[in-house]
Design an enzyme around this catalytic site. Structure first.
Site, PDB file in Angstrom:
ATOM      1  N   TYR A 214      13.951   3.097  -5.925  1.00 54.86           N
ATOM      2  CA  TYR A 214      15.067   3.130  -5.185  1.00 54.86           C
ATOM      3  C   TYR A 214      17.108   2.862  -5.390  1.00 54.86           C
ATOM      4  O   TYR A 214      17.789   3.190  -4.556  1.00 54.86           O
ATOM      5  CB  TYR A 214      14.298   2.196  -3.493  1.00 54.86           C
ATOM      6  CG  TYR A 214      13.238   1.924  -3.576  1.00 54.86           C
ATOM      7  CD1 TYR A 214      12.583   3.429  -3.100  1.00 54.86           C
ATOM      8  CD2 TYR A 214      12.707   0.472  -3.304  1.00 54.86           C
ATOM      9  CE1 TYR A 214      10.820   2.785  -2.310  1.00 54.86           C
ATOM     10  CE2 TYR A 214      11.468   0.533  -2.739  1.00 54.86           C
ATOM     11  CZ  TYR A 214      10.963   1.882  -2.367  1.00 54.86           C
ATOM     12  OH  TYR A 214       9.378   1.245  -2.112  1.00 54.86           O
TER      13      TYR A 214
ATOM     14  N   ASP B 120      -1.263  -0.984   9.435  1.00 51.19           N
ATOM     15  CA  ASP B 120      -0.974  -1.393   8.437  1.00 51.19           C
ATOM     16  C   ASP B 120      -0.224  -2.214   8.817  1.00 51.19           C
ATOM     17  O   ASP B 120       0.657  -2.214   8.880  1.00 51.19           O
ATOM     18  CB  ASP B 120       0.141   0.093   7.873  1.00 51.19           C
ATOM     19  CG  ASP B 120       0.720  -0.801   6.441  1.00 51.19           C
ATOM     20  OD1 ASP B 120       0.376  -1.932   5.946  1.00 51.19           O
ATOM     21  OD2 ASP B 120       1.611   0.202   6.086  1.00 51.19           O
TER      22      ASP B 120
ATOM     23  N   LYS C  72       0.679  -7.463  -0.479  1.00 50.54           N
ATOM     24  CA  LYS C  72       1.828  -8.830  -0.711  1.00 50.54           C
ATOM     25  C   LYS C  72       1.446  -9.824  -0.784  1.00 50.54           C
ATOM     26  O   LYS C  72       1.151 -10.627  -1.781  1.00 50.54           O
ATOM     27  CB  LYS C  72       3.122  -7.866   0.181  1.00 50.54           C
ATOM     28  CG  LYS C  72       3.554  -6.138   0.113  1.00 50.54           C
ATOM     29  CD  LYS C  72       4.313  -6.127   1.223  1.00 50.54           C
ATOM     30  CE  LYS C  72       5.654  -5.128   1.367  1.00 50.54           C
ATOM     31  NZ  LYS C  72       6.068  -4.695  -0.280  1.00 50.54           N
TER      32      LYS C  72
END
Length: 427
Positions: free
Chosen positions: A19, A240, A270
């Site tokens: 990013y 999700d 995660k």
């Protein structure tokens, strides 16, 4: 201590950062070690990690229980393929996840990243219908949503406001709507689903908090409405939970439990390993799993990441689940939320601040324009805190183990950075 290590100088020109506009990027901060909630830089400075390395290190860095589990596994079986072979850590972890999730979410497919976990969920849903002779390969998804960076997951992210808007028109065609927040919106969404009857495989949603799409919160009503609509229109419901799952919201381990809704498929990653090793899971209900049982080999789920169910990652995940059982992570998340609300609330009255909101161990300051990310980040770094703003958001998702002093440092850094920025608006 050398502020610019040799490995950094020699390697910097070869690493493509995430990013990041590589032409204008500020130099990344070289980290030489981490422990607890703190990152130690090459120049000797320490930063409190206010975003848990993208929401993953819920138990802090280098928790001794997780380290011991990984070290022990490394000495016996670091990895073995799950195609035709089995190992203890993956089988134990699958059983434990099935026991933690509600209802008959009992069938666990492992992968190595959150994006892939969502890809697998979408593939499961589409093939579930293909196995029944129905070609239903589109999905209903939501503005403000974010589900990953691979092509299929990009296609169910917000097509206009998200980080993937550049690819609009090149992705898989989906049906994108606003989240239903009341009965009238639920009814309107029902009309949309009726218009797309026979096209849609399922609904993909981040439950209770849309993360990288803008840290947008919604109530359990929204998820209950989606469950009703999915049942009415014979669609599969995919949650999700890669961001919010495993204790981040404080009220329960999973958002689906808070909402009292059982989806057909859940994705996790995660915090699954406590931020130690890459691992993800896609967990399906008995109905979905049984839809692949057939004498026809083509009805099998033809997916298999090389490192799926990696033994080291599964050992870390089992140790992470141990910590959720033994230590008061949910209570810690609740306490963090209360403290963040108290610390950040005064910012609501500042010029340029659109909203301040907290939920569980998530604190968000939303501005009324695109955030000067470098400036806000630099202001926090000067005060000993690592945060990474995006779009119009400065937020924190600290490790659940963070102490009162370090949490106060995050609140103070966010407050000072926003006050400095707000004070300069009229100049």
């Amino acid at each position: 201590m050398n502020a610019t290590p040799d490995w950094y100088t020699k390697g910097r020109g070869h690493v493509w950062l995430p990013y990041t506009q590589m032409k204008t990027v500020r130099p990344a901060l070289p980290v030489v070690s981490a422990e607890g909630v703190r990152l130690r830089l090459a120049d000797g400075r320490e930063l409190v990690d206010g975003i848990s390395s993208w929401w993953a290190t819920v138990h802090g860095y280098r928790h001794p229980h997780i380290e011991a589990a990984v070290r022990g596994q490394l000495e016996t079986l670091p990895h073995v393929m799950l195609g035709g072979l089995a190992h203890e850590q993956a089988y134990v972890l699958a059983r434990r996840l099935a026991g933690l999730l509600p209802g008959d979410l009992d069938h666990v497919f492992f992968s190595d990243s959150g994006s892939v976990a969502v890809e697998v969920a979408m593939k499961m849903a589409a093939q579930f219908w293909l196995n029944r002779g129905q070609r239903r390969v589109k999905f209903l998804c939501f503005r403000g949503g974010y589900h990953g960076d691979t092509f299929a997951t990009m296609s169910v992210c917000d097509p206009d406001e998200g980080m993937h808007s550049l690819f609009k028109g090149a992705l898989l065609e989906q049906v994108v709507v606003d989240l239903p927040r009341d009965a009238a919106q639920e009814a309107a969404l029902g009309d949309v689903l009726a218009q797309h009857r026979g096209e849609l495989a399922g609904i993909v949603v981040e439950p209770l908090v849309q993360g990288a799409g803008g840290m947008v919160f919604h109530d359990p009503f929204t998820l209950q409405a989606l469950r009703r609509l999915a049942d009415e229109h014979d669609l599969l419901l995919i949650f999700d939970e890669i961001f919010v799952g495993l204790g981040r919201l404080g009220d329960a381990m999973f958002a689906c439990q808070i909402a009292g809704v059982q989806p057909d498929i859940v994705t996790l990653s995660k915090a699954l390993t406590g931020g130690t090793l890459p691992l993800a899971a896609t967990i399906a209900s008995a109905r979905i799993h049984d839809g692949f049982l057939s004498d026809d080999p083509l009805h099998a789920l033809m997916h298999g990441p090389t490192y799926m169910g990696n033994a080291l990652g599964c050992a870390a995940a089992n140790a992470s689940l141990d910590l959720f059982e033994r230590e008061p992570r949910l209570a810690q998340a609740q306490a963090i939320g209360k403290a963040l609300e108290r610390m950040l609330a005064p910012l609501r009255d500042l010029p340029g601040v659109k909203d301040v909101r907290t939920r569980g161990a998530i604190g968000v300051v939303q501005l009324d324009r695109a955030a000067p990310a470098d400036r806000l980040s630099a202001g926090c770094i000067e005060r000993g805190v690592w945060l990474r703003p995006f779009r119009d958001i400065l937020y924190t998702t600290p490790p659940l183990t963070i102490g009162e002093e370090d949490l106060g440092r995050i609140g103070s850094a966010m407050t000072a950075a926003i006050r400095d920025w707000s004070a300069g608006l009229g100049k």
